[in-house]
Scaffold this motif. Structure first.
Motif, PDB file in Angstrom:
ATOM      1  N   HIS A 242       0.867  -1.192   0.000  1.00 55.73           N
ATOM      2  CA  HIS A 242       0.000   0.000   0.000  1.00 55.73           C
ATOM      3  C   HIS A 242       0.898   1.234   0.000  1.00 55.73           C
ATOM      4  CE1 HIS A 242       0.191   1.485   4.288  1.00 55.73           C
ATOM      5  NE2 HIS A 242       0.460   0.237   4.564  1.00 55.73           N
ATOM      6  N   HIS A 245      -0.932   6.601   3.110  1.00 54.05           N
ATOM      7  CA  HIS A 245      -0.701   6.510   4.553  1.00 54.05           C
ATOM      8  C   HIS A 245      -1.783   7.326   5.263  1.00 54.05           C
ATOM      9  CE1 HIS A 245       1.544   5.567   8.107  1.00 54.05           C
ATOM     10  NE2 HIS A 245       1.978   6.792   8.313  1.00 54.05           N
ATOM     11  N   ASP A 260       5.998   2.804   6.906  1.00 53.26           N
ATOM     12  CA  ASP A 260       4.615   2.394   6.635  1.00 53.26           C
ATOM     13  C   ASP A 260       3.965   3.325   5.619  1.00 53.26           C
ATOM     14  OD1 ASP A 260       2.093   1.327   6.769  1.00 53.26           O
ATOM     15  OD2 ASP A 260       1.661   1.987   8.799  1.00 53.26           O
ATOM     16  N   GLU A 294      -5.507   1.329   2.461  1.00 48.73           N
ATOM     17  CA  GLU A 294      -5.143   0.232   3.368  1.00 48.73           C
ATOM     18  C   GLU A 294      -5.359   0.623   4.824  1.00 48.73           C
ATOM     19  OE1 GLU A 294      -2.571  -2.403   5.899  1.00 48.73           O
ATOM     20  OE2 GLU A 294      -2.516  -0.238   5.737  1.00 48.73           O
ATOM     21  N   GLU A 295      -4.904   1.834   5.176  1.00 52.48           N
ATOM     22  CA  GLU A 295      -4.943   2.263   6.577  1.00 52.48           C
ATOM     23  C   GLU A 295      -6.370   2.406   7.089  1.00 52.48           C
ATOM     24  OE1 GLU A 295      -2.262   2.197   8.141  1.00 52.48           O
ATOM     25  OE2 GLU A 295      -0.576   2.976   6.974  1.00 52.48           O
ATOM     26  N   TYR A 392       5.868   4.191  14.494  1.00 50.76           N
ATOM     27  CA  TYR A 392       4.675   3.628  13.869  1.00 50.76           C
ATOM     28  C   TYR A 392       3.500   4.605  13.958  1.00 50.76           C
ATOM     29  CZ  TYR A 392       0.745   0.479  13.040  1.00 50.76           C
ATOM     30  OH  TYR A 392      -0.405  -0.088  12.548  1.00 50.76           O
ATOM     31  N   HIS A 393       2.949   4.993  12.832  1.00 48.65           N
ATOM     32  CA  HIS A 393       1.796   5.905  12.792  1.00 48.65           C
ATOM     33  C   HIS A 393       2.032   7.145  13.656  1.00 48.65           C
ATOM     34  CE1 HIS A 393      -1.587   3.312  10.966  1.00 48.65           C
ATOM     35  NE2 HIS A 393      -0.427   2.877  10.547  1.00 48.65           N
TER      36      HIS A 393
HETATM   37 ZN   LIG Z   1      -0.158   1.527   8.694  1.00 51.49          ZN
END
Ligand SMILES: [Zn+2]
Length: 420
Positions: A242, A245, A260, A294-295, A392-393
């Motif tokens: 993907h 984001h 990511d 995706e997210e 992450y995120h």
């Molecule tokens: Zn993600």
């Protein structure tokens, strides 16, 4: 020999021996996670900016399009914060992304409000809690202090205050003792929810001044991007990732998403470039799919499996790459326990070539874009790297922080696998 000459020779040697180019991957990751991509979300249509960039890379690398179109459009709903994002606690202005996050499903909110604190002392005392509950909180924010609330006895009430606003407050604040993590939302809620880091809280909190503009996007048009290289036979090996984001949270904050999943996107594009640059046609045709949505819940890959551009049963095997920017502790394959012979083959190549310190397997999980292909009975794996990198995120998942220490090794492993 000059340093530059040496560098050029070394780059040539590495390109000749493996065909890959870590500098190309770095360029892709830098570009995709740069401020101009705004976190590849839906604010400023930055998913489309990223998609156009990926398309131009496909074109440069002579990757073919199905039906003359790299894009497959689909629609989604999401809540966004394109503009104002201000939080002050008793005149202390908090920094968005560093001190706090506003839950992505929060509605617009503006004003000065009193803050009421509820903690374990109140929650553990029936009388105190009943009294607290009886009060009218509709013009106040409730701050839940989490200390002592991990006790399962309070967990349910804590969740009801936080997730359902059971005290019917103007807004809810909870204290985060761990890292802030932003998760996008398809829906908009009835009250704002703020997550504030404990160390960012002033000693005494009486008031909150807040100004946040939510913009709900419904039927927003986004796109998957699909390309391929023709092989000797009409059967496909597929690489997916993907590319979108979680976008922005207000004017000043964006989530770069280097690991990511600029990392997986870069690996798919670099695989495409590497395979295309070879003299011989590959045995199998090879498709490259970059998903959006995706997210928000695997929306792009779900749409794709419902509307494939070539028959799904032509897919021999699929590798989904999501968060592949580290690897110092090895890789994990989701579905490794499901598709044992293919997993064993990959592992044995790694044992022989010693690319990665460990190749682990897991069972099935609906945690990335391989999932709906797996549901359709396709041999599919989701590969992620394991290592020290933990961003992450959040706003620190940046290109310059990403180690990429096993990036080339993972790519070599995949190239070796498809050659066999
Ligand atoms: Zn993600």
């Amino acid at each position: 020999m000059k340093k530059t000459q040496l560098t050029i020779i070394l780059i040539c040697v590495s390109i000749l021996s493996f065909g890959q180019d870590i500098n190309y991957a770095k360029y892709l990751i830098d570009s995709l996670s740069s401020p101009s991509m705004h976190g590849r979300g839906y604010v400023y249509k930055s998913d489309f900016t990223a998609a156009k960039f990926i398309k131009s890379e496909f074109e440069k690398n002579k990757i073919l399009a199905f039906n003359d179109n790299y894009f497959q459009f689909f629609k989604l709903n999401t809540n966004t914060f394109p503009e104002n994002m201000l939080v002050e606690l008793d005149d202390n202005e908090l920094i968005p992304g560093v001190d706090y996050l506003l839950a992505s499903n929060s509605p617009s909110i503006k004003g000065n409000f009193k803050v009421e604190i509820i903690d374990a002392k109140i929650l553990s005392n029936k009388k105190k809690f009943r009294k607290f509950k009886k009060k009218n909180h509709s013009e106040n924010f409730i701050l839940i202090d989490t200390v002592g609330l991990n006790n399962p006895k309070f967990k349910e009430t804590y969740d009801k205050i936080k997730k359902q606003n059971m005290l019917k407050a103007k807004g809810v604040i909870f204290i985060q003792d761990k890292n802030l993590t932003y998760v996008p939302s398809q829906i908009i809620n009835t009250f704002p929810l703020l997550e504030i880091k404990r160390e960012s809280l002033p000693k005494k909190i009486k008031n909150i001044n807040i100004n946040a503009d939510a913009e709900y996007l419904s039927d927003y048009k986004t796109q998957n991007i699909i390309g391929y290289i023709e092989g000797e036979i009409d059967s496909f090996i597929v690489f997916t990732a993907h590319y979108e984001h979680i976008g922005r949270m207000g004017k000043d904050v964006y989530f770069p998403g280097a690991n990511d999943n600029a990392s997986g996107t870069a690996m798919v594009l670099d695989l495409a470039k590497t395979i295309q640059s070879r003299k011989e046609k590959p045995h199998y045709s090879i498709a490259f799919i970059l998903f959006s949505g995706e997210e928000l819940g695997l929306l792009g890959s779900r749409h794709y499996t419902q509307n494939p551009v070539f028959e799904l049963d032509k897919i021999k095997i699929l590798f989904n790459l999501d968060m592949v920017g580290s690897g110092d502790k090895g890789i994990t394959l989701v579905n490794g326990k499901v598709f044992k012979p293919e997993f064993d083959k990959l592992k044995s190549i790694n044992d022989e070539k010693k690319y990665l310190p460990e190749v682990k397997s897991r069972g099935a999980a609906a945690n990335s874009d391989h999932y709906f292909f797996y549901e359709k009975g396709i041999t599919s794996f989701f590969i992620y790297t394991r290592g020290e990198y933990k961003e992450y995120h959040n706003i620190n998942d940046k290109a310059e922080n990403l180690p990429l220490n096993k990036f080339e090794d993972l790519e070599r492993l995949l190239l070796d696998f498809i050659e066999k």
